[in-house]
Design a protein around this motif. Structure first.
Motif, PDB file in Angstrom:
ATOM      1  N   GLY A 145      -2.605  13.908 -55.046  1.00 20.44           N
ATOM      2  CA  GLY A 145      -1.802  14.488 -55.492  1.00 20.44           C
ATOM      3  C   GLY A 145      -1.847  15.446 -55.816  1.00 20.44           C
ATOM      4  N   GLN A 146      -2.792  15.626 -57.271  1.00 20.78           N
ATOM      5  CA  GLN A 146      -3.342  16.651 -57.915  1.00 20.78           C
ATOM      6  C   GLN A 146      -3.793  17.301 -57.979  1.00 20.78           C
ATOM      7  OE1 GLN A 146      -1.548  16.229 -61.085  1.00 20.78           O
ATOM      8  NE2 GLN A 146      -0.411  14.212 -60.333  1.00 20.78           N
ATOM      9  N   ILE A 147      -3.159  18.418 -57.836  1.00 19.27           N
ATOM     10  CA  ILE A 147      -4.240  20.246 -56.940  1.00 19.27           C
ATOM     11  C   ILE A 147      -4.589  20.556 -57.803  1.00 19.27           C
ATOM     12  CG2 ILE A 147      -3.606  22.061 -55.779  1.00 19.27           C
ATOM     13  CD1 ILE A 147      -1.632  21.300 -54.159  1.00 19.27           C
ATOM     14  N   ASN A 148      -5.457  21.124 -58.330  1.00 23.47           N
ATOM     15  CA  ASN A 148      -6.357  22.128 -59.323  1.00 23.47           C
ATOM     16  C   ASN A 148      -7.045  23.578 -59.575  1.00 23.47           C
ATOM     17  OD1 ASN A 148      -7.602  23.302 -61.636  1.00 23.47           O
ATOM     18  ND2 ASN A 148      -9.890  21.430 -61.758  1.00 23.47           N
ATOM     19  N   THR A 149      -6.098  24.571 -59.513  1.00 24.46           N
ATOM     20  CA  THR A 149      -5.732  25.579 -58.929  1.00 24.46           C
ATOM     21  C   THR A 149      -7.346  26.720 -59.962  1.00 24.46           C
ATOM     22  OG1 THR A 149      -4.095  26.461 -60.748  1.00 24.46           O
ATOM     23  CG2 THR A 149      -3.652  25.739 -58.398  1.00 24.46           C
ATOM     24  N   ASN A 150      -7.833  25.659 -60.587  1.00 26.93           N
ATOM     25  CA  ASN A 150      -8.964  26.192 -61.450  1.00 26.93           C
ATOM     26  C   ASN A 150      -9.930  26.056 -61.381  1.00 26.93           C
ATOM     27  OD1 ASN A 150      -7.252  27.495 -63.681  1.00 26.93           O
ATOM     28  ND2 ASN A 150      -6.726  25.043 -64.346  1.00 26.93           N
ATOM     29  N   VAL A 151     -10.511  26.097 -59.877  1.00 26.23           N
ATOM     30  CA  VAL A 151     -11.632  26.066 -59.361  1.00 26.23           C
ATOM     31  C   VAL A 151     -11.107  26.932 -58.241  1.00 26.23           C
ATOM     32  CG1 VAL A 151     -12.204  23.710 -59.766  1.00 26.23           C
ATOM     33  CG2 VAL A 151     -11.037  24.580 -58.146  1.00 26.23           C
ATOM     34  N   GLY A 152     -12.381  27.524 -57.844  1.00 25.48           N
ATOM     35  CA  GLY A 152     -12.698  28.044 -56.198  1.00 25.48           C
ATOM     36  C   GLY A 152     -11.925  27.588 -55.040  1.00 25.48           C
ATOM     37  N   VAL A 153     -11.701  28.616 -54.588  1.00 30.38           N
ATOM     38  CA  VAL A 153     -11.179  27.975 -53.709  1.00 30.38           C
ATOM     39  C   VAL A 153     -11.465  28.051 -51.722  1.00 30.38           C
ATOM     40  CG1 VAL A 153      -8.995  29.604 -54.165  1.00 30.38           C
ATOM     41  CG2 VAL A 153     -11.213  30.469 -52.568  1.00 30.38           C
ATOM     42  N   MET A 343      -5.065  41.715 -40.028  1.00 34.40           N
ATOM     43  CA  MET A 343      -6.062  41.918 -41.577  1.00 34.40           C
ATOM     44  C   MET A 343      -6.092  42.484 -42.269  1.00 34.40           C
ATOM     45  SD  MET A 343      -6.590  38.134 -41.328  1.00 34.40           S
ATOM     46  CE  MET A 343      -6.220  36.790 -40.283  1.00 34.40           C
ATOM     47  N   PHE A 344      -6.481  42.221 -43.673  1.00 34.81           N
ATOM     48  CA  PHE A 344      -6.657  43.430 -43.502  1.00 34.81           C
ATOM     49  C   PHE A 344      -8.096  43.605 -44.751  1.00 34.81           C
ATOM     50  CE2 PHE A 344      -1.884  43.963 -43.794  1.00 34.81           C
ATOM     51  CZ  PHE A 344      -2.020  45.364 -43.615  1.00 34.81           C
ATOM     52  N   SER A 345      -8.999  43.898 -45.123  1.00 36.91           N
ATOM     53  CA  SER A 345     -10.518  43.723 -45.917  1.00 36.91           C
ATOM     54  C   SER A 345     -10.088  44.505 -47.603  1.00 36.91           C
ATOM     55  CB  SER A 345     -11.665  44.097 -44.662  1.00 36.91           C
ATOM     56  OG  SER A 345     -11.250  43.838 -44.381  1.00 36.91           O
ATOM     57  N   ALA A 346     -10.378  44.232 -47.893  1.00 36.26           N
ATOM     58  CA  ALA A 346     -11.141  44.810 -49.690  1.00 36.26           C
ATOM     59  C   ALA A 346     -12.077  45.938 -49.459  1.00 36.26           C
ATOM     60  CB  ALA A 346     -11.275  44.052 -50.778  1.00 36.26           C
ATOM     61  N   THR A 347     -11.632  46.885 -50.506  1.00 38.62           N
ATOM     62  CA  THR A 347     -12.661  47.692 -50.536  1.00 38.62           C
ATOM     63  C   THR A 347     -12.861  48.670 -51.671  1.00 38.62           C
ATOM     64  OG1 THR A 347     -10.614  50.039 -50.311  1.00 38.62           O
ATOM     65  CG2 THR A 347     -11.425  49.312 -48.346  1.00 38.62           C
ATOM     66  N   ILE A 348     -14.070  49.307 -52.201  1.00 36.22           N
ATOM     67  CA  ILE A 348     -14.358  50.183 -53.322  1.00 36.22           C
ATOM     68  C   ILE A 348     -13.319  50.232 -54.368  1.00 36.22           C
ATOM     69  CG2 ILE A 348     -14.437  51.934 -52.754  1.00 36.22           C
ATOM     70  CD1 ILE A 348     -17.006  51.292 -54.891  1.00 36.22           C
ATOM     71  N   ASN A 349     -12.068  50.685 -53.398  1.00 36.20           N
ATOM     72  CA  ASN A 349     -10.501  51.151 -54.199  1.00 36.20           C
ATOM     73  C   ASN A 349      -9.509  50.616 -54.205  1.00 36.20           C
ATOM     74  OD1 ASN A 349      -9.861  54.111 -55.479  1.00 36.20           O
ATOM     75  ND2 ASN A 349      -8.459  53.920 -53.880  1.00 36.20           N
ATOM     76  N   SER A 350     -10.190  49.364 -53.763  1.00 35.30           N
ATOM     77  CA  SER A 350      -8.303  48.373 -53.239  1.00 35.30           C
ATOM     78  C   SER A 350      -8.918  47.499 -54.892  1.00 35.30           C
ATOM     79  CB  SER A 350      -8.036  47.237 -52.501  1.00 35.30           C
ATOM     80  OG  SER A 350      -9.841  46.368 -51.850  1.00 35.30           O
ATOM     81  N   GLY A 351      -9.764  47.240 -55.519  1.00 33.09           N
ATOM     82  CA  GLY A 351      -9.493  46.288 -56.642  1.00 33.09           C
ATOM     83  C   GLY A 351     -10.399  45.088 -55.813  1.00 33.09           C
ATOM     84  N   ASP A 352     -11.097  43.828 -56.688  1.00 31.64           N
ATOM     85  CA  ASP A 352     -11.551  43.168 -56.174  1.00 31.64           C
ATOM     86  C   ASP A 352     -10.267  41.783 -56.039  1.00 31.64           C
ATOM     87  OD1 ASP A 352     -13.770  43.187 -56.618  1.00 31.64           O
ATOM     88  OD2 ASP A 352     -13.938  42.537 -58.461  1.00 31.64           O
ATOM     89  N   PRO A 353      -9.714  41.341 -55.199  1.00 27.83           N
ATOM     90  CA  PRO A 353      -9.016  40.506 -54.943  1.00 27.83           C
ATOM     91  C   PRO A 353      -8.773  39.222 -56.118  1.00 27.83           C
ATOM     92  CG  PRO A 353     -10.915  39.206 -53.511  1.00 27.83           C
ATOM     93  CD  PRO A 353     -11.024  40.830 -53.909  1.00 27.83           C
ATOM     94  N   GLN A 354      -7.943  39.087 -56.310  1.00 27.92           N
ATOM     95  CA  GLN A 354      -7.194  37.930 -57.841  1.00 27.92           C
ATOM     96  C   GLN A 354      -6.705  37.048 -56.969  1.00 27.92           C
ATOM     97  OE1 GLN A 354      -4.793  40.603 -60.071  1.00 27.92           O
ATOM     98  NE2 GLN A 354      -6.765  42.278 -60.354  1.00 27.92           N
ATOM     99  N   LEU A 355      -7.194  36.367 -56.709  1.00 29.47           N
ATOM    100  CA  LEU A 355      -6.391  34.795 -56.672  1.00 29.47           C
ATOM    101  C   LEU A 355      -5.681  33.712 -57.381  1.00 29.47           C
ATOM    102  CD1 LEU A 355      -9.484  33.332 -53.675  1.00 29.47           C
ATOM    103  CD2 LEU A 355      -7.217  34.517 -53.467  1.00 29.47           C
TER     104      LEU A 355
END
Length: 414
Positions: A145-153, A343-355
């Motif tokens: 039941g341990q979750i590591n949020t420091n790895v990729g999704v 849905m929405f898509s990221a663009t050059i002006n939105s900035g990169d997604p921060q998860l």
């Protein structure tokens, strides 16, 4: 005249676009997670008939202002309104809404998009998917039941049909009351069900015998015929004034001699966090308040915490985290591009997604059993609709008037 016609035509085009935007907003009034749009106009380049003039150096004349004629209007941009939509309770366990900023991350055919609409379901493989079949992104828990949020999704899979391993009993807490007015020799029996590491159970009968004033001696047996088990520190003394246990007492079932084969040592407490045994008059309510053992169980249902943790509930009463949703945030959400399917898509002006997890870094919390509805304000849209209609009509009148003036000029030669 030609100039006024082209200016009016640009107005017709701009207000037609405004009508398109309003129509799209109104058509999506009931679309979960939809964000309304607004049209922003700007004037186009103006023709300068006379530039600004400076005043005479001797002060005899003043300066003059420029004379310009505008050449119409254009659509500067169509902006998206990301204000919070109303939350609607659906009662469906896989409907989720974000209260605050952030987006669900969804991957489909290798492309990642982002959504505010949280109507999800499980496919045949137990994968958590969006309404359009996209894979919901997050972090899966390990077997404990341990979750590591420091790895990729990655895509979240709910292990449908999985079992929870049993847990051997090591600690039991009793609570309740032994009667202060009991006679010497009176006995009271309570049963304690314990588990071993394979989930097998055994009932241990604990007999409390009043052996002196404010003093009880405990013995234990199990099985049929009853087999005695060894208890250490098995004498309980109560305070005659308060009725509380005079000294903390833990009864340890001694398994060293192998009285209960395949079972671990068990400590039975009378003053645990979940309750304590007392001695007041007239009541005999001794029972098990809690224990840390349980048998094997199968996954029965899932629920979501406000931090986005998907929790599985098993048939043995045990619950453990299965996964956690990833919530995306952007420096400039208005820079996102609508890509259909809510849905929405990221663009050059939105900035990169921060998860990250819900509730972290300004991200909103998750509401389970609810959906975020469209943020379209119908009253505002109807007012805008009237404005666009009148603007279109007014510009069409300019075209008509300019045409009539041109016709009059042509008719001068007759």
């Amino acid at each position: 005249m030609i100039r006024s016609m082209f200016s009016a035509i640009s107005g017709l085009r701009a207000h037609r676009t405004m009508l398109d935007v309003v129509g799209n907003n109104i058509s999506n009034t009931s679309t979960a997670g939809f964000k309304s749009s607004a049209t922003v106009f700007e004037d186009v380049l103006s023709e300068t008939l006379q530039g600004a003039g400076a005043g005479a150096e001797d002060g005899t004349t003043g300066g003059t202002n420029p004379s310009q004629i505008g050449l119409g209007v254009s659509v500067a941009r169509i902006s998206t309104n990301f204000s919070q939509g109303a939350l609607q309770n659906t009662g469906r366990e896989l409907d989720f809404a974000i209260r605050g900023d952030g987006f669900f991350a969804v991957e489909s055919a290798g492309a990642r998009t982002y959504a505010r609409a949280g109507s999800m379901s499980l496919d045949a493989d137990g994968r958590l998917v969006s309404a359009t079949g996209g894979l919901i992104q997050g972090w899966s828990a390990d077997g404990t039941g341990q979750i590591n949020t420091n790895v990729g999704v990655a895509g979240i899979t709910v292990p449908v049909g999985t079992t929870a391993a049993p847990n051997a009993t090591t600690d039991v807490a009793l609570s309740g009351n032994l009667p202060a007015d009991a006679e010497i020799g009176d006995t009271f029996v309570t049963g304690v069900e314990i588990y071993n590491s394979l989930g097998d159970t055994e009932m241990v009968a604990l007999t409390f015998e009043n052996t002196a004033a404010n003093e009880w001696t405990v013995t234990g047996t199990y099985g049929d015929p009853a087999t005695a088990v060894t208890l250490t520190d098995n004498v309980v003394t109560f305070d005659a004034t308060t009725g509380a246990v005079a000294t903390p007492v833990d009864f340890a079932i001694d398994l060293a001699a192998g009285e209960i084969p395949d079972f671990e040592a068990v400590t039975i407490s009378l003053d645990g966090d979940s309750g304590a045994v007392t001695q007041f008059g007239g009541l005999s309510t001794l029972s098990v308040a809690s224990q840390d053992g349980f048998g094997a169980g199968i996954l029965q249902s899932i629920s979501m915490s406000q931090e986005g943790v998907l929790v599985g509930s098993f048939s043995n009463g045990f619950s453990r985290p299965l996964a956690q949703l990833a919530i995306a945030n952007f420096t400039n959400p208005e820079g996102l591009e609508k890509s259909g399917g809510s849905m929405f898509s990221a663009t050059i002006n939105s900035g990169d997604p921060q998860l990250a997890a819900a509730g972290n870094g300004g991200r909103g919390l998750i509401s389970s059993g609810t959906l975020e509805m469209s943020n379209v304000d119908l009253a505002q849209e109807f007012v805008t609709l009237i404005t666009a209609q009148r603007g279109f009509q007014a510009n069409s009148r300019v075209v008509t008037s300019s045409d009539e003036v041109l016709s009059d000029i042509v008719n001068l030669k007759r």
